[in-house]
Design a protein around this motif. Sequence first.
Motif, PDB file in Angstrom:
ATOM      1  N   LEU A 141     -87.857  84.312 -11.069  1.00 17.75           N
ATOM      2  CA  LEU A 141     -89.010  83.469 -10.765  1.00 17.75           C
ATOM      3  C   LEU A 141     -89.025  82.243 -11.674  1.00 17.75           C
ATOM      4  O   LEU A 141     -89.273  81.112 -11.218  1.00 17.75           O
ATOM      5  CB  LEU A 141     -90.298  84.276 -10.920  1.00 17.75           C
ATOM      6  N   LEU A 142     -88.766  82.446 -12.967  1.00 21.26           N
ATOM      7  CA  LEU A 142     -88.744  81.327 -13.905  1.00 21.26           C
ATOM      8  C   LEU A 142     -87.649  80.322 -13.538  1.00 21.26           C
ATOM      9  O   LEU A 142     -87.857  79.107 -13.614  1.00 21.26           O
ATOM     10  CB  LEU A 142     -88.537  81.847 -15.332  1.00 21.26           C
ATOM     11  N   LYS A 143     -86.496  80.824 -13.152  1.00 21.12           N
ATOM     12  CA  LYS A 143     -85.397  79.941 -12.744  1.00 21.12           C
ATOM     13  C   LYS A 143     -85.818  79.093 -11.548  1.00 21.12           C
ATOM     14  O   LYS A 143     -85.546  77.879 -11.501  1.00 21.12           O
ATOM     15  CB  LYS A 143     -84.167  80.780 -12.416  1.00 21.12           C
ATOM     16  N   ALA A 144     -86.492  79.722 -10.577  1.00 25.60           N
ATOM     17  CA  ALA A 144     -86.947  78.995  -9.395  1.00 25.60           C
ATOM     18  C   ALA A 144     -87.977  77.931  -9.746  1.00 25.60           C
ATOM     19  O   ALA A 144     -88.112  76.926  -9.032  1.00 25.60           O
ATOM     20  CB  ALA A 144     -87.537  79.974  -8.373  1.00 25.60           C
ATOM     21  N   GLN A 145     -88.686  78.114 -10.871  1.00 26.80           N
ATOM     22  CA  GLN A 145     -89.682  77.149 -11.324  1.00 26.80           C
ATOM     23  C   GLN A 145     -89.069  76.033 -12.172  1.00 26.80           C
ATOM     24  O   GLN A 145     -89.777  75.181 -12.693  1.00 26.80           O
ATOM     25  CB  GLN A 145     -90.771  77.874 -12.122  1.00 26.80           C
ATOM     26  N   GLY A 146     -87.733  76.059 -12.309  1.00 28.57           N
ATOM     27  CA  GLY A 146     -87.059  74.998 -13.047  1.00 28.57           C
ATOM     28  C   GLY A 146     -86.961  75.227 -14.539  1.00 28.57           C
ATOM     29  O   GLY A 146     -86.679  74.303 -15.305  1.00 28.57           O
ATOM     30  N   VAL A 147     -87.160  76.474 -14.972  1.00 30.73           N
ATOM     31  CA  VAL A 147     -87.115  76.810 -16.397  1.00 30.73           C
ATOM     32  C   VAL A 147     -85.670  77.128 -16.806  1.00 30.73           C
ATOM     33  O   VAL A 147     -84.907  77.728 -16.037  1.00 30.73           O
ATOM     34  CB  VAL A 147     -88.034  78.017 -16.686  1.00 30.73           C
ATOM     35  N   ASP A 148     -85.287  76.754 -18.000  1.00 34.06           N
ATOM     36  CA  ASP A 148     -84.002  77.146 -18.583  1.00 34.06           C
ATOM     37  C   ASP A 148     -84.170  78.565 -19.114  1.00 34.06           C
ATOM     38  O   ASP A 148     -84.775  78.779 -20.164  1.00 34.06           O
ATOM     39  CB  ASP A 148     -83.629  76.180 -19.712  1.00 34.06           C
ATOM     40  N   VAL A 149     -83.641  79.555 -18.390  1.00 29.28           N
ATOM     41  CA  VAL A 149     -83.929  80.944 -18.710  1.00 29.28           C
ATOM     42  C   VAL A 149     -82.664  81.694 -19.100  1.00 29.28           C
ATOM     43  O   VAL A 149     -81.598  81.506 -18.515  1.00 29.28           O
ATOM     44  CB  VAL A 149     -84.653  81.650 -17.527  1.00 29.28           C
ATOM     45  N   CYS A 150     -82.817  82.543 -20.117  1.00 31.02           N
ATOM     46  CA  CYS A 150     -81.742  83.419 -20.581  1.00 31.02           C
ATOM     47  C   CYS A 150     -82.284  84.833 -20.628  1.00 31.02           C
ATOM     48  O   CYS A 150     -83.439  85.047 -21.027  1.00 31.02           O
ATOM     49  CB  CYS A 150     -81.255  82.979 -21.960  1.00 31.02           C
ATOM     50  N   LEU A 151     -81.481  85.810 -20.236  1.00 29.71           N
ATOM     51  CA  LEU A 151     -81.915  87.201 -20.244  1.00 29.71           C
ATOM     52  C   LEU A 151     -81.083  87.975 -21.261  1.00 29.71           C
ATOM     53  O   LEU A 151     -79.851  87.944 -21.219  1.00 29.71           O
ATOM     54  CB  LEU A 151     -81.770  87.800 -18.842  1.00 29.71           C
ATOM     55  N   LEU A 152     -81.759  88.667 -22.182  1.00 28.86           N
ATOM     56  CA  LEU A 152     -81.099  89.488 -23.202  1.00 28.86           C
ATOM     57  C   LEU A 152     -81.268  90.967 -22.866  1.00 28.86           C
ATOM     58  O   LEU A 152     -82.344  91.402 -22.457  1.00 28.86           O
ATOM     59  CB  LEU A 152     -81.692  89.232 -24.588  1.00 28.86           C
ATOM     60  N   GLU A 153     -80.199  91.738 -23.071  1.00 30.70           N
ATOM     61  CA  GLU A 153     -80.224  93.173 -22.791  1.00 30.70           C
ATOM     62  C   GLU A 153     -79.379  93.889 -23.828  1.00 30.70           C
ATOM     63  O   GLU A 153     -78.261  93.468 -24.137  1.00 30.70           O
ATOM     64  CB  GLU A 153     -79.690  93.436 -21.381  1.00 30.70           C
ATOM     65  N   SER A 154     -79.927  94.981 -24.397  1.00 34.52           N
ATOM     66  CA  SER A 154     -79.210  95.700 -25.454  1.00 34.52           C
ATOM     67  C   SER A 154     -78.042  96.515 -24.909  1.00 34.52           C
ATOM     68  O   SER A 154     -77.066  96.758 -25.612  1.00 34.52           O
ATOM     69  CB  SER A 154     -80.183  96.615 -26.211  1.00 34.52           C
ATOM     70  N   GLY A 155     -78.114  96.948 -23.650  1.00 32.71           N
ATOM     71  CA  GLY A 155     -77.042  97.751 -23.062  1.00 32.71           C
ATOM     72  C   GLY A 155     -75.852  96.918 -22.616  1.00 32.71           C
ATOM     73  O   GLY A 155     -75.903  95.679 -22.593  1.00 32.71           O
ATOM     74  N   ASN A 156     -74.780  97.641 -22.217  1.00 28.68           N
ATOM     75  CA  ASN A 156     -73.565  96.933 -21.802  1.00 28.68           C
ATOM     76  C   ASN A 156     -72.725  97.808 -20.878  1.00 28.68           C
ATOM     77  O   ASN A 156     -71.508  97.855 -20.988  1.00 28.68           O
ATOM     78  CB  ASN A 156     -72.748  96.500 -23.033  1.00 28.68           C
TER      79      ASN A 156
END
Length: 456
Positions: free
Chosen positions: A20-35
């Motif tokens: 949703l943030l990306k669609a609003q034109g925001v520079d977004v990064c997602l962090l996740e502890s798993g891999n």
Amino acid sequence: MQERVVVVGFGRSGTGAARLLKAQGVDVCLLESGNSADLQRRANCLTAEGINVELAKPLSLASFAVLPERVVLSPGIAFDHPVIQQLRDQGVAVVGEMEVAWNGFNGVPWIGVTGTNGKTTVTSLLGHLLQQAGLDAPVCGNIGSSAAELALERRGGATPAWAVVELSSFQIEAAPSVAPKIGIWTTLTPDHLDRHSNVNNYRSIKASLLRRSEIQILNADDPDLCSHTGDWPRALWVSAKPKQQLPAVINTHIWIESGHVHNKNGPLFPASALAMPGSHNKQNLVLATAAALQVGLSANQIEQGCRSFPGVCHRLELIDTQNEVFFYNDSKATNYDASLVALQALPGPLVLLAGGRAKRGEPAAWLKALELKAKAVVLFGEATPTFNELLGASGYGGKIELREGLAQAVPLAAQLAKELGANAVLLSPACASFDQYENFEQRGDHFRELVEALKN
């Protein structure tokens, strides 16, 4: 200048918020502890959408190479986590996915439903009532689609008339701007105390949503809510009891009397229109009815909607009958009080499947109900030694069996039901699912598969 936002957590809520943030034109990064391999696959999908995903990133300040303007938390991350507090101290705004969704809905009125137990049934029933009456009223939040996913799906398209949103305490505490048009509070018993420390903190979080709601609907049959009537001078109180049985200080808005749902103008429709067992479902009925009337539905529309309501998956869900034994999936019962509701709703005798990851809570009433209703209890998962000790200390007189998981427990429960003359096998774990499953839905689906396999 483009706003920089970091979303922490790669679950359904985090993914929805990032998109949703990306669609609003925001520079977004997602962090996740798993891999894991699955996370890698999902990360590739988001990267293809222009969202930067960084896996194997623990929740620490070192994971934030450059401080963003805003951090969005998934519900599983404590709002008062030390690292989150450090980010706040450095001027970073911290919110949850619900806050992002609320802003993304652009003024669509919300019906916010919260409570320890009952909120999923009320949310599902209310969404069904509104939709059957012809309203565009999708259900989301702590049930079904994440609210952010729904806001994104409707972005630039048809605007819903209402959003019916289930909200947990985790979601409410991280969404201080969410102000529903209608707020519903179902019940309040101790839960999530490992997260909120004590019941007063837990209650305060739930209450904050109702205080921001234009119309407040509360359950007068809940002892905790009823003991705080003075806090809610403008609330609409509802009850599954006759009006005259309630304290005089409560101005009851909807109640059940002589088998009919009533308001001040008289009977509305038969309470039997909702064919779900248990007095708790009568409470769910009057809560949903009060909200539906506020939206503008007629009594006839509500009655017809109740008659076509299929029930809720994983909540006292009858999934099969074999050899005159009923098999109920109540995987959503993740604490003592929720499991107690199921035990009270069903006629005995039965065999109970209980276990998982134990929560803090008061088990006395649950143990008493087991003595009255359960011929046997089959324990499984991480809580097995804890529950075995509780049952022994309470003097439980039925049979107690211990098994590693549901795969071993379900066939035994079916066998015990036959041997002991029980008419039902009930999966109502009184525990979280996270010792062996990703969520309670996966646990309930596994139970369904195992019951089906019994036929073979």
